[in-house]
Write an enzyme that holds these catalytic residues in place. Structure first.
Site, short mmCIF file in Angstrom:
data_model
loop_
_atom_site.label_atom_id
_atom_site.label_comp_id
_atom_site.label_asym_id
_atom_site.label_seq_id
_atom_site.Cartn_x
_atom_site.Cartn_y
_atom_site.Cartn_z
N HIS A 179 48.43 45.63 42.73
CA HIS A 179 47.23 46.48 42.66
C HIS A 179 46.31 46.20 43.86
CE1 HIS A 179 47.63 46.74 37.98
NE2 HIS A 179 48.10 47.85 38.54
N GLU A 385 43.10 54.63 44.88
CA GLU A 385 44.11 54.03 45.74
C GLU A 385 44.62 55.01 46.79
OE1 GLU A 385 45.85 52.74 41.85
OE2 GLU A 385 46.83 51.26 43.13
#
Ligand code: AMP
Length: 405
Positions: A179, A385
């Site tokens: 992540h 992201e």
């Protein structure tokens, strides 16, 4: 004629799926995004989403190339193909080789492939996606952005397992963390939102989605994280177990006579919230069921929160000072209840929640949710992201142009 902003394509190639997003370089919201799924199986489809429109098309051939061709046809239909300036590829595992995003070259592809031993499900799919996209779009730069890269700043005491050192030296068995692209984005946004000094701050960020992890960020760098060599270690997730006593795993294998693949499926697909609740992997669904008195759902959520609070407390000890706890990901951004349950368990650290601001900070909003007098601030920062991948890709593409000039 006013120059239109360049477009960037973000690709995330999985073993049976291809996720994509098209951005211009000026806006964090995608112009078009979607997913091709069931690739390699029956009834493969591609779904395009744009603002409030959704279009689902069957794919002629159930493979990644057919999915990319359908996507490029859609771009062409919008008149966007000529404006496409670069492609950013999301890659799960960069091992110790990749500490930053990088432009893709034949050597880089070989190195990503070499990391496949560490991520046998994910990296081969990424390599396939990169090769295919290079074949279709050979005249624009392609960049690779790694989930692990941000955590390469971990010190040995944070990344080593207490296993024989030969396993690290010879097999590269260590903690990598994941992540990372999300943490990099959220840390930057949190510093801005909270007015912190970019060179002197301490955050614990909890990225809570179907996959969940937490990271300690000091002065913009990851110093500790809950995921390990694979994205299985750490927190309770939708279907992943997170931490389990390795001795219990040996016991389960011996008692049930499980194969390695069966244990893999048990830990990755049948555990976590789903395994505990015996109902669902979906937090929202479990909250509704707990509300109706479903004991398994209530129990699953409580184990999730217990583990999370323990990790937040533990990760804070890797910082010089805790300035803020930051929630992100589908659960972190939206679940008023899970945030409240977590902060209640963090009272020993002196953290307290403002119930009113917690209750209204949902649906993609950033905000401060701590009470006045809380020992550190508590914030919600929606992650993005894809936008981080767009920014990295644009920067690398620009640098390549400068260097070749
Ligand atoms: P992600 O993987 O980041 O998309 O997050 C997915 C998780 O977020 C699922 O468990 C969802 O149930 C959860 N989620 C999304 N919205 C809410 C909500 N309003 N309340 C609770 N959980 C939510």
């Amino acid at each position: 004629m006013s120059a239109e902003p360049r477009l960037m394509l973000v690709l995330n190639s999985g073993s049976s799926s291809l996720k994509f997003a098209v951005h211009d370089t000026e806006h964090p919201t995608p112009l078009l995004f979607g997913l091709a799924e069931r690739l390699g199986g029956e009834n493969a489809v591609i779904t395009f989403r744009e603002a409030d429109r959704k279009k689902v098309l069957p794919l002629e051939a159930a493979n990644h190339t057919a999915a990319l061709d359908a996507l490029l046809a859609e771009l062409s239909h919008h008149g966007w193909l000529d404006r496409l300036a670069a492609v950013g590829h999301r890659v799960a595992h960069g091992g110790e080789r990749f500490t930053h995003s990088t432009l893709i070259t034949p050597d880089v592809i070989a190195d990503i492939d070499a990391c496949s031993a560490l991520a046998p499900l994910h990296n081969p799919a990424a390599v396939l996606g990169i090769r295919m996209a290079l074949a279709r779009l050979p005249n624009i730069p392609h960049a690779a952005v790694f989930d692990t890269a941000f955590h390469q700043t971990l010190k040995p005491e944070a990344y080593l397992y207490a296993l024989p050192m030969s396993l690290y030296r010879e097999q590269r068995v260590r903690r990598y963390g994941f992540h990372g692209t999300s943490y990099r984005f959220v840390a930057r946004e949190a510093v801005r939102l909270l007015g912190l000094d970019p060179a002197d701050h301490g955050l614990v960020i909890a990225h809570l989605g179907n996959g969940a992890s937490a990271t300690a960020v000091q002065d913009g760098q990851s110093v500790d994280t809950s995921m390990g060599m694979t994205p299985l270690e750490g927190l309770v997730m939708g279907t992943r177990s997170g931490d389990v006593d390795p001795g219990a795993l040996l016991h389960i294998m011996r008692m049930l006579g499980l194969s390695v693949d069966q244990l893999d499926a048990l830990l990755n697909k049948q555990s976590g919230l789903l395994g505990l609740s015996e109902l669902s992997n979906d937090c929202r669904e479990l909250e509704a069921a707990a509300e109706r008195g479903h004991a398994g759902a209530q129990f699953g959520l409580e184990v999730f929160v217990h583990r999370l609070a323990r990790y937040v407390g533990g990760l804070a000890m890797s910082l010089r000072r805790l300035d803020a706890v930051v929630f992100t990901g589908g659960i972190g951004e939206n679940s008023v209840r899970m945030r409240a349950m977590t902060v209640t368990r963090l009272r020993a650290l002196g953290l307290t929640l403002d119930e009113a601001t917690n209750a209204v900070t949902t649906g993609g909003q950033a905000g401060l949710i701590s009470a006045v007098g809380s020992s550190a601030r508590i914030a919600v920062v929606p992650t993005n992201e894809e936008w981080m991948i767009v920014c990295d890709t644009a920067e690398l593409a620009d640098r390549a142009v400068l260097e070749s000039a």
